[in-house]
Design a protein around this motif. Structure first.
Motif, PDB file in Angstrom:
ATOM      1  N   GLU A   1      21.213  52.369  42.853  1.00 41.66           N
ATOM      2  CA  GLU A   1      22.307  52.316  41.328  1.00 41.66           C
ATOM      3  C   GLU A   1      23.220  53.299  41.403  1.00 41.66           C
ATOM      4  OE1 GLU A   1      18.225  51.121  38.398  1.00 41.66           O
ATOM      5  OE2 GLU A   1      18.729  53.107  38.755  1.00 41.66           O
ATOM      6  N   VAL A   2      22.313  54.773  42.229  1.00 38.74           N
ATOM      7  CA  VAL A   2      23.758  55.708  42.407  1.00 38.74           C
ATOM      8  C   VAL A   2      24.760  55.339  42.650  1.00 38.74           C
ATOM      9  CG1 VAL A   2      23.612  57.966  42.901  1.00 38.74           C
ATOM     10  CG2 VAL A   2      22.488  57.547  41.786  1.00 38.74           C
ATOM     11  N   ALA A   3      24.741  54.741  43.618  1.00 38.58           N
ATOM     12  CA  ALA A   3      26.096  53.824  44.691  1.00 38.58           C
ATOM     13  C   ALA A   3      26.479  53.444  43.796  1.00 38.58           C
ATOM     14  CB  ALA A   3      25.374  53.813  45.948  1.00 38.58           C
ATOM     15  N   PHE A   4      26.247  52.469  43.681  1.00 37.86           N
ATOM     16  CA  PHE A   4      27.255  51.960  42.971  1.00 37.86           C
ATOM     17  C   PHE A   4      27.551  51.930  41.480  1.00 37.86           C
ATOM     18  CE2 PHE A   4      24.830  48.273  44.824  1.00 37.86           C
ATOM     19  CZ  PHE A   4      26.180  47.642  44.974  1.00 37.86           C
ATOM     20  N   SER A   5      26.910  53.260  41.022  1.00 39.76           N
ATOM     21  CA  SER A   5      27.701  53.737  40.116  1.00 39.76           C
ATOM     22  C   SER A   5      28.860  54.489  40.369  1.00 39.76           C
ATOM     23  CB  SER A   5      26.126  54.748  39.206  1.00 39.76           C
ATOM     24  OG  SER A   5      24.999  53.761  38.444  1.00 39.76           O
ATOM     25  N   LEU A   6      28.269  55.417  41.278  1.00 42.86           N
ATOM     26  CA  LEU A   6      29.831  56.122  41.913  1.00 42.86           C
ATOM     27  C   LEU A   6      30.643  55.058  42.191  1.00 42.86           C
ATOM     28  CD1 LEU A   6      30.369  59.086  42.733  1.00 42.86           C
ATOM     29  CD2 LEU A   6      30.031  57.766  45.618  1.00 42.86           C
ATOM     30  N   SER A   7      30.445  53.982  42.703  1.00 38.91           N
ATOM     31  CA  SER A   7      31.519  52.888  42.154  1.00 38.91           C
ATOM     32  C   SER A   7      32.488  52.661  41.726  1.00 38.91           C
ATOM     33  CB  SER A   7      31.375  51.281  43.322  1.00 38.91           C
ATOM     34  OG  SER A   7      31.752  50.578  43.529  1.00 38.91           O
ATOM     35  N   SER A   8      31.500  52.267  39.969  1.00 34.91           N
ATOM     36  CA  SER A   8      31.754  51.980  39.366  1.00 34.91           C
ATOM     37  C   SER A   8      32.555  53.097  38.422  1.00 34.91           C
ATOM     38  CB  SER A   8      30.706  51.228  38.157  1.00 34.91           C
ATOM     39  OG  SER A   8      30.217  50.340  38.491  1.00 34.91           O
ATOM     40  N   ASN A   9      32.383  54.499  38.345  1.00 36.27           N
ATOM     41  CA  ASN A   9      32.796  54.833  38.099  1.00 36.27           C
ATOM     42  C   ASN A   9      34.085  55.465  38.515  1.00 36.27           C
ATOM     43  OD1 ASN A   9      31.540  56.506  35.206  1.00 36.27           O
ATOM     44  ND2 ASN A   9      29.548  56.555  36.755  1.00 36.27           N
ATOM     45  N   VAL A  10      34.426  55.353  39.774  1.00 37.22           N
ATOM     46  CA  VAL A  10      35.830  55.575  40.509  1.00 37.22           C
ATOM     47  C   VAL A  10      36.944  54.444  39.847  1.00 37.22           C
ATOM     48  CG1 VAL A  10      36.823  56.457  42.611  1.00 37.22           C
ATOM     49  CG2 VAL A  10      34.732  57.005  42.135  1.00 37.22           C
ATOM     50  N   LEU A  11      36.149  53.281  39.984  1.00 31.44           N
ATOM     51  CA  LEU A  11      36.907  51.695  39.294  1.00 31.44           C
ATOM     52  C   LEU A  11      37.373  51.663  38.073  1.00 31.44           C
ATOM     53  CD1 LEU A  11      35.316  49.301  41.620  1.00 31.44           C
ATOM     54  CD2 LEU A  11      37.464  49.829  41.217  1.00 31.44           C
ATOM     55  N   SER A  12      36.574  52.737  37.174  1.00 26.80           N
ATOM     56  CA  SER A  12      36.858  52.590  35.679  1.00 26.80           C
ATOM     57  C   SER A  12      38.381  53.945  35.663  1.00 26.80           C
ATOM     58  CB  SER A  12      36.087  53.146  35.131  1.00 26.80           C
ATOM     59  OG  SER A  12      34.496  52.520  34.739  1.00 26.80           O
ATOM     60  N   ILE A  13      38.203  54.986  36.080  1.00 32.46           N
ATOM     61  CA  ILE A  13      39.403  55.532  36.244  1.00 32.46           C
ATOM     62  C   ILE A  13      40.581  55.262  37.420  1.00 32.46           C
ATOM     63  CG2 ILE A  13      40.121  57.605  37.632  1.00 32.46           C
ATOM     64  CD1 ILE A  13      38.093  58.998  35.870  1.00 32.46           C
ATOM     65  N   ALA A  14      40.525  54.636  37.677  1.00 36.69           N
ATOM     66  CA  ALA A  14      41.472  53.079  39.032  1.00 36.69           C
ATOM     67  C   ALA A  14      42.268  52.660  38.342  1.00 36.69           C
ATOM     68  CB  ALA A  14      40.896  53.186  39.999  1.00 36.69           C
ATOM     69  N   THR A  15      41.321  51.581  37.230  1.00 38.43           N
ATOM     70  CA  THR A  15      41.746  50.752  36.234  1.00 38.43           C
ATOM     71  C   THR A  15      41.970  51.419  34.655  1.00 38.43           C
ATOM     72  OG1 THR A  15      39.292  50.204  34.999  1.00 38.43           O
ATOM     73  CG2 THR A  15      40.375  48.834  37.316  1.00 38.43           C
ATOM     74  N   GLY A  16      41.625  52.890  34.638  1.00 31.69           N
ATOM     75  CA  GLY A  16      42.271  53.607  33.671  1.00 31.69           C
ATOM     76  C   GLY A  16      43.316  53.585  33.545  1.00 31.69           C
ATOM     77  N   LEU A  17      44.071  54.090  34.518  1.00 29.37           N
ATOM     78  CA  LEU A  17      45.586  54.270  35.061  1.00 29.37           C
ATOM     79  C   LEU A  17      46.522  53.230  33.730  1.00 29.37           C
ATOM     80  CD1 LEU A  17      45.532  54.893  38.558  1.00 29.37           C
ATOM     81  CD2 LEU A  17      45.945  56.739  36.652  1.00 29.37           C
ATOM     82  N   TRP A  18      45.888  51.992  33.939  1.00 25.81           N
ATOM     83  CA  TRP A  18      46.687  51.021  32.887  1.00 25.81           C
ATOM     84  C   TRP A  18      46.596  51.571  31.763  1.00 25.81           C
ATOM     85  CZ3 TRP A  18      49.505  47.680  35.149  1.00 25.81           C
ATOM     86  CH2 TRP A  18      49.140  46.906  36.229  1.00 25.81           C
ATOM     87  N   LEU A  19      45.783  52.592  31.098  1.00 29.29           N
ATOM     88  CA  LEU A  19      45.912  53.311  29.870  1.00 29.29           C
ATOM     89  C   LEU A  19      46.705  54.181  29.954  1.00 29.29           C
ATOM     90  CD1 LEU A  19      44.680  53.444  27.295  1.00 29.29           C
ATOM     91  CD2 LEU A  19      43.013  54.652  27.928  1.00 29.29           C
ATOM     92  N   VAL A  20      46.749  54.874  30.760  1.00 31.29           N
ATOM     93  CA  VAL A  20      48.116  56.005  30.937  1.00 31.29           C
ATOM     94  C   VAL A  20      49.652  54.824  30.659  1.00 31.29           C
ATOM     95  CG1 VAL A  20      48.682  57.476  32.806  1.00 31.29           C
ATOM     96  CG2 VAL A  20      46.448  57.758  32.070  1.00 31.29           C
ATOM     97  N   LEU A  21      49.608  54.113  32.228  1.00 33.29           N
ATOM     98  CA  LEU A  21      51.022  53.850  31.778  1.00 33.29           C
ATOM     99  C   LEU A  21      50.981  52.494  30.674  1.00 33.29           C
ATOM    100  CD1 LEU A  21      50.922  51.483  35.321  1.00 33.29           C
ATOM    101  CD2 LEU A  21      51.139  53.490  34.634  1.00 33.29           C
ATOM    102  N   SER A  22      50.497  52.433  29.361  1.00 36.68           N
ATOM    103  CA  SER A  22      50.849  52.718  28.052  1.00 36.68           C
ATOM    104  C   SER A  22      50.479  53.247  27.541  1.00 36.68           C
ATOM    105  CB  SER A  22      49.448  50.826  27.448  1.00 36.68           C
ATOM    106  OG  SER A  22      48.677  51.423  27.879  1.00 36.68           O
ATOM    107  N   ASN A  23      50.609  54.801  27.486  1.00 31.77           N
ATOM    108  CA  ASN A  23      50.777  55.705  26.855  1.00 31.77           C
ATOM    109  C   ASN A  23      51.417  55.872  25.669  1.00 31.77           C
ATOM    110  OD1 ASN A  23      49.578  58.576  26.258  1.00 31.77           O
ATOM    111  ND2 ASN A  23      50.666  59.446  27.173  1.00 31.77           N
TER     112      ASN A  23
END
Length: 300
Positions: free
Chosen positions: A88-110
């Motif tokens: 669970e920790v391994a997949f959570s680490l992956s998910s959290n990093v991906l959340s930052i990456a996909t969150g860039l779309w929010l940055v771009l629509s800032n």
């Protein structure tokens, strides 16, 4: 935990996230207040915060309150395996990093988001409007989550993506964001779709902060294996439409129902709420909890 290896899918998610971050156009980043050099500290902070909260919840509810209030402990297992926790920790680490990456779309629509933002909490509608906006965000997110979650339970999609999350039949706080990378992106898109509301209505930063914290908090509550809601919560007017911890625990046990995240609206409307949910919720507190959940693991 002996012989544990970092899951290949989780490793792929981290690589994908790094590529998304590295390939983000510099020109677009320059339009926002967040520079590329700020992303990596955000990744570290996000993961540190999540694992800190997960560890605190695990310690309080799994080791502490579960011993003092055994009737509120949902799992009948005395403990969870180290292999499950590390997976669970391994997949959570992956998910959290991906959340930052996909969150860039929010940055771009800032710029578009800031156009509708106001800072005076006594502005249009006052505090009531802020609360209503926050509720609208949760309702929109719950709608996106319900339908994408139900789609992920399709027999052809479930073994490919969603099984990673359901490998934790007895969830822990670390199960919260234990997703296959593809599902992680879907979950992030659900959040971004909910935020579309802020592109068309005025909003106060307090609504976005409350929504962001609530997404993590309510997810943690749904996976901690401990019931914090009253026995007759489902009977309460209005509040009874809010899911309990057992509502989602039951989903992990049986898989084919109780798809909602925050509310019961869509499950009740579409007939996907388990028929015995309310009875079993109350039975928890009288120790009439029938230990038959593990037998119903079919995918619908």
């Amino acid at each position: 935990m002996r012989g544990f290896r970092f899951p290949v899918a989780a490793s792929g998610g981290i690589v994908l996230a790094i590529l998304i971050i590295l390939l983000t156009p510099a020109a677009q980043m320059a339009k926002s207040d967040v520079g590329s050099a700020d992303i990596w500290p955000m990744v570290l902070a996000s993961n540190g915060e999540y694992f800190l909260y997960g560890g605190i919840f695990f310690a309080i509810f799994t080791w502490g309150l579960a011993k003092w209030f055994p009737n509120r402990k949902l799992s009948r297992k005395p403990s969870h395996s180290g292999e499950q926790i590390w997976r669970e920790v391994a997949f959570s680490l992956s998910s959290n990093v991906l959340s930052i990456a996909t969150g860039l779309w929010l940055v771009l629509s800032n710029e578009a988001l800031q156009a509708n933002m106001y800072r005076d909490i006594h502005g249009p509608g006052g505090l009531i409007y802020v609360v209503a906006t926050t509720f609208a965000l949760f309702l929109a997110h719950d709608t996106c989550f319900y339908w994408s979650h139900r789609a992920l339970h399709h027999p052809k999609l479930f073994p490919l993506f969603h099984r990673v999350h359901h490998d934790s039949v007895e969830p822990t706080p670390f199960t919260t964001f234990s997703f296959h990378p593809v599902e992680s992106v879907i979950q992030d898109l659900n959040s971004l779709l909910a935020l579309v509301i802020l592109l068309v209505i005025p909003w106060h930063p307090a609504s976005l902060v409350a929504f962001s914290l609530g997404v993590t908090l309510f997810n943690l509550l749904g996976h901690m294996g401990f019931e914090i809601y009253p026995r007759t919560w489902h009977r309460w007017p209005i509040l009874g439409w809010k899911t309990t911890c057992y509502h989602h625990y039951m989903h992990h046990q049986r898989s084919g129902g109780n798809y909602g995240l925050y509310f019961r609206f869509w499950d009740r409307l579409c007939g996907t709420e388990f028929k015995d949910y309310e009875a079993r919720q109350e039975a928890l507190f009288t120790r009439r909890f029938v230990q038959s959940e593990q037998t119903a693991t079919s995918v619908e």
